[in-house]
Design a protein around this motif. Structure first.
Motif, PDB file in Angstrom:
ATOM      1  N   PRO A 456       0.983  -1.214   0.134  1.00  0.00           N
ATOM      2  CA  PRO A 456       0.090   0.066  -0.010  1.00  0.00           C
ATOM      3  C   PRO A 456       0.705   1.284  -0.284  1.00  0.00           C
ATOM      4  O   PRO A 456       2.018   1.206   0.605  1.00  0.00           O
ATOM      5  CB  PRO A 456      -0.833  -0.153   1.252  1.00  0.00           C
ATOM      6  CG  PRO A 456      -0.872  -1.573   1.493  1.00  0.00           C
ATOM      7  CD  PRO A 456       0.442  -2.251   1.066  1.00  0.00           C
ATOM      8  N   LEU A 457       0.179   2.432  -0.806  1.00  0.00           N
ATOM      9  CA  LEU A 457       0.955   3.625  -0.693  1.00  0.00           C
ATOM     10  C   LEU A 457       0.938   4.158   0.734  1.00  0.00           C
ATOM     11  O   LEU A 457       0.092   3.756   1.514  1.00  0.00           O
ATOM     12  CB  LEU A 457       0.383   4.591  -1.714  1.00  0.00           C
ATOM     13  CG  LEU A 457       0.439   4.408  -3.139  1.00  0.00           C
ATOM     14  CD1 LEU A 457      -0.485   5.440  -3.870  1.00  0.00           C
ATOM     15  CD2 LEU A 457       1.954   4.492  -3.594  1.00  0.00           C
ATOM     16  N   PRO A 458       1.674   5.082   1.285  1.00  0.00           N
ATOM     17  CA  PRO A 458       1.686   5.739   2.535  1.00  0.00           C
ATOM     18  C   PRO A 458       0.217   6.288   2.856  1.00  0.00           C
ATOM     19  O   PRO A 458      -0.517   6.685   1.862  1.00  0.00           O
ATOM     20  CB  PRO A 458       2.703   6.841   2.575  1.00  0.00           C
ATOM     21  CG  PRO A 458       3.621   6.289   1.528  1.00  0.00           C
ATOM     22  CD  PRO A 458       2.829   5.660   0.290  1.00  0.00           C
ATOM     23  N   GLN A 459      -0.388   6.184   4.220  1.00  0.00           N
ATOM     24  CA  GLN A 459      -1.564   6.344   4.549  1.00  0.00           C
ATOM     25  C   GLN A 459      -2.718   5.874   4.180  1.00  0.00           C
ATOM     26  O   GLN A 459      -3.706   5.991   4.244  1.00  0.00           O
ATOM     27  CB  GLN A 459      -1.786   7.932   4.279  1.00  0.00           C
ATOM     28  CG  GLN A 459      -0.598   8.984   4.793  1.00  0.00           C
ATOM     29  CD  GLN A 459      -1.028  10.388   5.141  1.00  0.00           C
ATOM     30  OE1 GLN A 459      -2.196  10.751   4.444  1.00  0.00           O
ATOM     31  NE2 GLN A 459      -0.184  11.085   5.513  1.00  0.00           N
ATOM     32  N   VAL A 460      -2.380   4.613   3.453  1.00  0.00           N
ATOM     33  CA  VAL A 460      -3.451   3.719   2.590  1.00  0.00           C
ATOM     34  C   VAL A 460      -3.556   2.559   3.709  1.00  0.00           C
ATOM     35  O   VAL A 460      -2.587   2.039   4.001  1.00  0.00           O
ATOM     36  CB  VAL A 460      -3.128   3.383   1.322  1.00  0.00           C
ATOM     37  CG1 VAL A 460      -4.064   2.070   0.929  1.00  0.00           C
ATOM     38  CG2 VAL A 460      -3.357   4.569   0.403  1.00  0.00           C
TER      39      VAL A 460
END
Length: 652
Positions: A456-460
């Motif tokens: 996942p991408l950051p904050q996901v």
């Protein structure tokens, strides 16, 4: 609708006053919301928008080349001036206010990106759509989103809309990009731009005031899904949804201002639009082309980055394999180099494994597979490096320039194709997302295991859920649920769908994606297929069609495949063969394909799910429209209706 035909009025009488700015520049984007619209006016920390992000990029890359369409080239500064003039024209000439919908009905062309940016500059909501819609699709879309302005390519399309203007009470203006000399029924794009330039001379702060009327959580676009499972759904996206990907993707995939991106993706589709805005965020130059002339654009543009749909990468893979073929020792050496390069990358992936074990290994008793992988990778490092140099040089000479960064989106890539492309020197990154969630995960250049959709991408936050929405342990297949700033505001005017698609889990708003997959021990996610496509046989075993179809598409003799249900509770497979490759086999096609399909199914490790028992050879390739969506996804029900005829079946 009478507004469409009325002549231009004095610009002064059409002035719309905004709220004056009372602070400094907008702060850097920080994804902080959970996909929910803010209830009222935006505060200081919630004012960052797509337009402000564009202006920041222009300030950093002012003189650099932004867009290239053939012989037409434009810098970031000129792109900003063009978009700002169009935005001012929309505000004053067309009375477009914050949150109002503007439909952009056009294909890829030089005006598309400035118009898209102009809608954002006007603080309106952009509704991009493909230009070849039927009348039924077009009027359903226009009335469904309550558009106040429609921007179309030709007068002919404008006249189609005007002929049924009574069905569109909110539509005030039509703008034509390429008007006829005698057309009087709509505004021309040049008149909107000219009016906007005059306004900005008198009121240079207009767009800044307009931006202060919206914020990060305000709606930015309504983008329609592909419609693979039915009618396209209108998805409402906020500025924050789109800014999340623009903020994190360039650094995640290593995109910089020195990159040259070849964009053949349709800009009306989320994938194409996203890559254009990501390019702006990184300061890269965009070179627009078309998939039909890919060899020509590769040679002319020499791109360093190339995003495309999986069928395009499969076509590139077949072309590269053909380039490695020939006669004699050279061909054998090239295929040996491909095997060495592929084996080295497999060992490197194994070296990252933290949990795989080799039991009763000689002389060491019990040793971690990651250690064996690391040792094998070290031994193969120099031979593999030489092999990739030979492969890259050969492909550069026989095929053309090879982009160092490839991006795969919208659907998974067959694993065999994925591994071959990596071994040939393509750094292909596969990502996962949809219209409702933009991009949730993607593989990294330094951590790129094939067959996965990355981390996942950051904050996901990504979870794998069971039937009761319980969190499943790693290794078990379930439904993907995602949360974070990339998750959309919801579906346009569809309360029922919103209620079933978005759920609160532990205080966070999650999107139930309808996609099946699992997470491995290294935190890499693996896509399996759509929940709606899964089928069961009479023994209760589950068939995941996409898994089998991707395995079959690894074969050089099969271009496309589709699993279909048989009665009673069995499965068959429809195949589109590559006839050019079948001819040298000098064998009856059905007999040859039977052996090829059985070979793939037996070697594919499909022990956990049933295999098809019959196959059908398609009478003609799948075409966009009847069998494929415009983004080359399968229209399963349409294909089964036309091609899956029991009388044409062969037993496997």
């Amino acid at each position: 609708m009478s507004d469409v035909r009325r002549p231009l009025q004095g610009l002064g009488s059409m002035m719309r006053m905004g709220i004056s700015a009372n602070g400094g520049p907008a702060p850097p984007f920080e994804a902080h919301h959970g996909g929910r619209p803010s209830p009222g006016a935006c505060d200081e920390e919630n004012r960052y928008t797509l337009w402000l992000g564009f202006e920041r990029s222009v300030a950093m890359h002012a003189s650099r080349e932004a867009c290239v369409f053939g012989d037409f080239s434009i810098s970031y500064t000129r792109l900003h001036d063009w978009a700002a003039a169009l935005a001012a024209g929309l505000i004053h000439l067309c009375n477009v206010g914050p949150g109002e919908k503007v439909v952009l009905l056009a294909g890829n062309r030089p005006e598309w990106l400035p118009l898209s940016l102009a809608v954002q500059g006007a603080a309106a909501v952009e509704v991009p759509c493909r230009p070849d819609l039927s009348d039924a699709e077009l009027f359903s879309l226009l009335s469904g989103v309550d558009a106040v302005v429609a921007i179309v390519e030709t007068t002919l399309i404008a006249e189609r809309i005007i002929s049924r203007s009574s069905e569109l009470p909110r539509l005030r203006w039509i703008i034509v990009i390429e008007p006829d000399e005698m057309q009087k029924c709509a505004l021309s794009l040049t008149s909107v731009e000219a009016a906007g330039r005059r306004i900005l001379v008198c009121d240079p702060g207009l767009l800044s005031r307009q931006q202060w009327r919206i914020g990060t959580d305000s709606p930015a676009a309504v983008i329609h899904t592909s419609g693979t499972t039915g009618l396209p759904k209108a998805v409402l996206l906020s500025h924050g949804n789109l800014l999340h990907s623009q903020h994190y993707l360039p650094g995640t995939i290593g995109l910089t201002q020195d990159d040259r991106i070849l964009l053949c993706l349709p800009l009306w589709h989320l994938y194409g639009r996203l890559m254009a805005y990501v390019a702006i965020a990184s300061g890269a130059s965009m070179h627009f082309g078309c998939f039909e002339r890919l060899d020509e654009y590769f040679l002319y543009v020499r791109p360093s980055c190339f995003p495309a749909f999986p069928p395009v990468w499969e076509r590139i893979h077949r072309r590269c394999l053909s380039a490695l073929n020939g006669r004699g020792m050279q061909t054998q050496a090239l295929h040996l180099a491909l095997k060495i390069s592929r084996l080295h990358l497999q060992m490197r992936d194994l070296a990252f494994s933290r949990t795989a074990m080799i039991v009763n290994a000689p002389s060491v008793g019990r040793m971690s597979a990651s250690v064996w992988g690391a040792l094998a990778e070290a031994l193969l490092f120099l031979p593999a490096r030489l092999a990739r140099l030979v492969l890259t040089e050969t492909l550069q000479r026989r095929v053309g320039p090879v982009p160092h960064l490839g991006i795969v989106g919208d659907a998974p890539l067959p694993r065999g194709v994925d591994e071959d492309l990596r071994a040939m020197g393509f750094n292909v990154l596969e990502g996962y997302g949809s219209t409702e969630q933009i991009v949730s995960s993607i593989r990294r250049p330094g951590r790129n295991p094939p067959g996965t959709i990355g981390e996942p991408l950051p904050q996901v936050e990504m979870r794998v859920l069971g039937d009761r929405l319980e969190r499943l342990p790693r290794g078990e297949i379930g439904q993907f649920a995602v949360a974070g700033p990339q998750v959309c505001l919801g579906y346009q005017a569809d309360a029922t769908l919103n209620a079933t698609s978005f759920v609160m889990i532990e205080g966070r708003r999650f999107l139930l994606t309808g996609d099946l997959g699992w997470c491995d021990e290294q935190g890499q996610y693996v896509f399996v297929g759509r929940l709606s496509n899964a089928m069961r046989n009479s023994d209760g075993m589950v068939m995941y069609p996409e898994v089998v179809e991707n395995l079959l598409r690894d074969s050089p003799f099969i271009e496309q495949a589709l699993i279909y249900p048989r009665s009673p509770a069995g499965f068959g497979v429809l195949v589109v063969p590559d006839h050019d490759r079948l001819q040298p086999a000098m064998e009856e096609p059905a007999a040859f394909l039977r052996r090829e399909i059985n070979r793939i199914l037996q070697s594919g490790g499909l022990t956990a799910q049933p295999c098809p028992s019959h196959f059908i050879i398609a009478s003609h390739p799948f075409q966009v429209g009847d069998a494929l969506t415009p983004t080359l996804k399968l229209r399963r029900e349409a294909i089964r209706t036309v091609h899956c005829i029991p009388e044409k079946e062969h037993i496997l």
